[in-house]
Write a protein that holds these residues in place. Structure first.
Motif, PDB file in Angstrom:
ATOM      1  N   LEU B 230       5.019  -1.801  -3.006  1.00  5.65           N
ATOM      2  CA  LEU B 230       3.556  -1.857  -2.980  1.00  5.65           C
ATOM      3  C   LEU B 230       2.920  -0.493  -3.227  1.00  5.65           C
ATOM      4  O   LEU B 230       1.709  -0.363  -3.144  1.00  5.65           O
ATOM      5  N   TRP B 231       3.761   0.490  -3.526  1.00  2.30           N
ATOM      6  CA  TRP B 231       3.250   1.864  -3.507  1.00  2.30           C
ATOM      7  C   TRP B 231       2.152   2.110  -4.534  1.00  2.30           C
ATOM      8  O   TRP B 231       1.260   2.930  -4.325  1.00  2.30           O
ATOM      9  N   ALA B 232       2.183   1.387  -5.634  1.00  4.17           N
ATOM     10  CA  ALA B 232       1.155   1.589  -6.667  1.00  4.17           C
ATOM     11  C   ALA B 232      -0.242   1.372  -6.102  1.00  4.17           C
ATOM     12  O   ALA B 232      -1.219   1.912  -6.624  1.00  4.17           O
ATOM     13  N   PHE B 233      -0.331   0.599  -5.030  1.00  2.00           N
ATOM     14  CA  PHE B 233      -1.639   0.291  -4.457  1.00  2.00           C
ATOM     15  C   PHE B 233      -2.093   1.363  -3.474  1.00  2.00           C
ATOM     16  O   PHE B 233      -3.141   1.239  -2.871  1.00  2.00           O
ATOM     17  N   ASN B 234      -1.246   2.384  -3.323  1.00  2.00           N
ATOM     18  CA  ASN B 234      -1.654   3.547  -2.534  1.00  2.00           C
ATOM     19  C   ASN B 234      -1.970   4.736  -3.436  1.00  2.00           C
ATOM     20  O   ASN B 234      -2.075   5.854  -2.979  1.00  2.00           O
ATOM     21  N   ASP B 235      -2.108   4.459  -4.725  1.00  2.00           N
ATOM     22  CA  ASP B 235      -2.351   5.532  -5.681  1.00  2.00           C
ATOM     23  C   ASP B 235      -3.835   5.915  -5.678  1.00  2.00           C
ATOM     24  O   ASP B 235      -4.718   5.061  -5.629  1.00  2.00           O
ATOM     25  N   GLU B 236      -4.078   7.193  -5.756  1.00  2.00           N
ATOM     26  CA  GLU B 236      -5.472   7.663  -5.700  1.00  2.00           C
ATOM     27  C   GLU B 236      -6.271   7.191  -6.909  1.00  2.00           C
ATOM     28  O   GLU B 236      -7.438   6.814  -6.787  1.00  2.00           O
ATOM     29  N   GLY B 237      -5.617   7.200  -8.085  1.00  2.04           N
ATOM     30  CA  GLY B 237      -6.307   6.738  -9.295  1.00  2.04           C
ATOM     31  C   GLY B 237      -6.741   5.287  -9.168  1.00  2.04           C
ATOM     32  O   GLY B 237      -7.860   4.912  -9.547  1.00  2.04           O
ATOM     33  N   VAL B 238      -5.831   4.454  -8.617  1.00  2.52           N
ATOM     34  CA  VAL B 238      -6.165   3.039  -8.417  1.00  2.52           C
ATOM     35  C   VAL B 238      -7.329   2.920  -7.446  1.00  2.52           C
ATOM     36  O   VAL B 238      -8.292   2.170  -7.674  1.00  2.52           O
TER      37      VAL B 238
END
Lengths: 72, 428
Positions: B230-238
């Motif tokens: 799920l880490w992509a959903f902790n991305d600042e850009g997102v």
């Protein structure tokens, strides 16, 4: 009021239905106006039900701007 | 174990061993004793170890087996699936890691090993720290504030969905939309949802939907997985793409217990992809019930309005009856009757008056009539020539023709000479 109920989108029909009920409950209407509103309201209810019954989910996929390998 | 190897129980036959003064242990007994020693040690019950991962394997059961080593030593490690699921990164051979756990023994192999319950990437790979740091920064910017969050449209027409086209999450979302509110058109903006390229793709997919004016809201969903998945959903850009979106964004990432930064900045956080779809659209069945209620309301309003109209009508009817010409006609008819009665009374009275007046006149007339006198034997003498009544002897000359009237008729006579007195007597 003169436009055809069948051309209304669901949310338009629901919105007009709300108005219709409010106006009809508000009174201050001639009997002819009340009857016209009532008939219109019933048509709107029928239309909304028809729309709900007939609806089929439409799914469209947008073009992918980037393939995975081009991902930044 | 003890039952499995009864044959190697110390028999006491060997004098060298029996000399110890205590019967020898079984392997199991010894192993359990070592196990107890290790598990009772307070240091080893909660230990943190730094090392490099090697021989990493993920068993079909989901448990992780690896070795932590440094230049001088190595220790076997096991991480149960329940703990491994919480990992936010993919451990791999050669990675520097910081493990936390307890030391115990695996009796079948006589192995002491580290039972790991948390495993972090050492150094820059500390995702926990990254997560906390980004959270703190975005929160300080006010991006988690509730008053920044926009309401969802009541009846969305176009729902944008950002997820992987292959994902079960997409199927879940479409199922829910079809069941609850198939009036919507779904625009799938495809994106990878895990891996290194995922954040950039999610941002692109969000922006592709945001560029369209016909989108009413966006669902950003991904099914359950490890925290690493799920880490992509902790991305600042997102996170910033969600904040920048013109259309409200509903996040539904992982399971109920998973919280990502995307959840914190989204306009609405749903615990799962299905829940996101449910929150995004109204329910058809509920709408139909509301419509039925509205129809009843309309009918009641109309009934009330009709009753009111009937009441008004009855009021008018009564008023109308009061002012009706029929009433006036009736009144007039009565007046006419009255007048008629009065008139006929007056007429009768005047007739009777006249009748009695007539009798008196007649009596007077009779009284004044000469007839009665004639009947008593008097006569009326007139000159035949001109009809004048003879009242004086001087009126008559000898030879004049006279008309004599008696009570029952007339006869002629001729005057003779006479005197005033004589004439009177003659005429008698």
């Amino acid at each position: 009021m003169s436009n055809d109920v069948k051309d209304l989108s669901f949310e338009q029909a629901v919105g007009e239905l709300d108005d219709t009920v409010q106006r009809l409950e508000g009174g201050d209407l001639s009997l002819a106006e009340a009857i016209a509103l009532y008939e219109r309201g019933m048509l709107l209810v029928q239309h909304c039900n028809d729309v709900l019954d007939a609806a089929e989910l439409q799914v469209q996929t947008l073009d992918q701007p980037d393939s995975p390998s081009e991902a930044r | 174990m003890q039952q499995a190897f009864p044959g190697i129980q110390p028999s006491g036959q060997d004098p060298d061993f029996s000399a110890a003064g205590r019967p020898p242990w079984s392997v199991s007994q010894l192993t359990l004793h070592i196990k107890d020693l290790l598990e009772l040690d307070p240091e080893l019950g909660d230990v943190r170890v730094r090392g490099e991962i090697s021989n990493f394997t993920r068993a079909a059961s989901g448990h992780l087996y690896f070795t932590l080593k440094d230049a001088e030593a190595a220790i076997s490690c096991v991480m149960w699936r329940s703990d491994a699921q919480r990992l936010r990164w993919q451990p791999e051979h050669g990675a520097a890691a910081l493990a936390r756990g307890r030391i115990s023994v695996y009796p079948p192999r006589g192995n002491y090993q580290l039972y790991v319950d948390d495993l972090q990437r050492a150094g820059s790979g500390d995702l926990h720290a990254l997560f906390e740091e980004l959270c703190a920064r975005l929160e300080a910017e006010g991006l988690f504030e509730d008053d920044r969050k926009r309401p969802l449209p009541q009846f969305p027409r176009v729902v944008g969905v950002v997820t992987s086209p292959q994902a079960a999450a997409l199927r879940d979302v479409l199922d829910v939309l079809q069941r609850r509110y198939p009036l919507v058109r779904v625009l799938l903006s495809p994106s990878m949802v895990q891996g290194d390229g995922a954040p950039a793709q999610i941002v692109d997919a969000l922006q592709a939907l945001d560029a369209r004016d016909d989108v009413d809201l966006i669902l950003l969903v991904r099914g359950g997985g490890s925290l690493e998945d799920l880490w992509a959903f902790n991305d600042e850009g997102v996170a910033r793409a969600i904040v920048a979106s013109r259309h409200p964004v509903v996040s539904g990432v992982g399971h109920q217990t998973d919280f990502t930064i995307a959840d914190f900045v989204a306009d609405l956080r749903a615990p799962t992809p299905s829940a996101a779809a449910e929150l995004a659209v109204p329910d058809r069945v509920e709408l139909q019930q509301q419509l039925a209620a509205t129809r009843d309301l309309l009918a009641m309003s109309m009934e009330r309005r009709l009753a009111q109209a009937r009441q008004v009508l009855q009021g008018h009817q009564r008023s109308l009856q009061r002012v009706s010409p029929r009433t006036r006609v009736d009144t007039h008819r009565q007046q006419v009757d009255d007048l008629m009665r009065r008139a006929s009374r007056a007429l009768a009275y005047s007739l009777s008056l006249r009748r009695s007046g007539l009798g008196a006149l007649q009596a007077r007339l009779v009284a004044l009539s000469p007839q009665a006198t004639l009947q008593r034997g008097y006569a009326i003498v007139r000159l035949a020539e001109d009809g004048d009544v003879v009242r004086s002897a001087g009126q008559v000359s000898a030879g004049d023709a006279l008309t004599i009237r008696v009570h029952d008729g007339e006869f002629g006579a001729t005057a003779q000479d006479g005197t005033t007195g004589a004439a009177e007597r003659v005429s008698e």
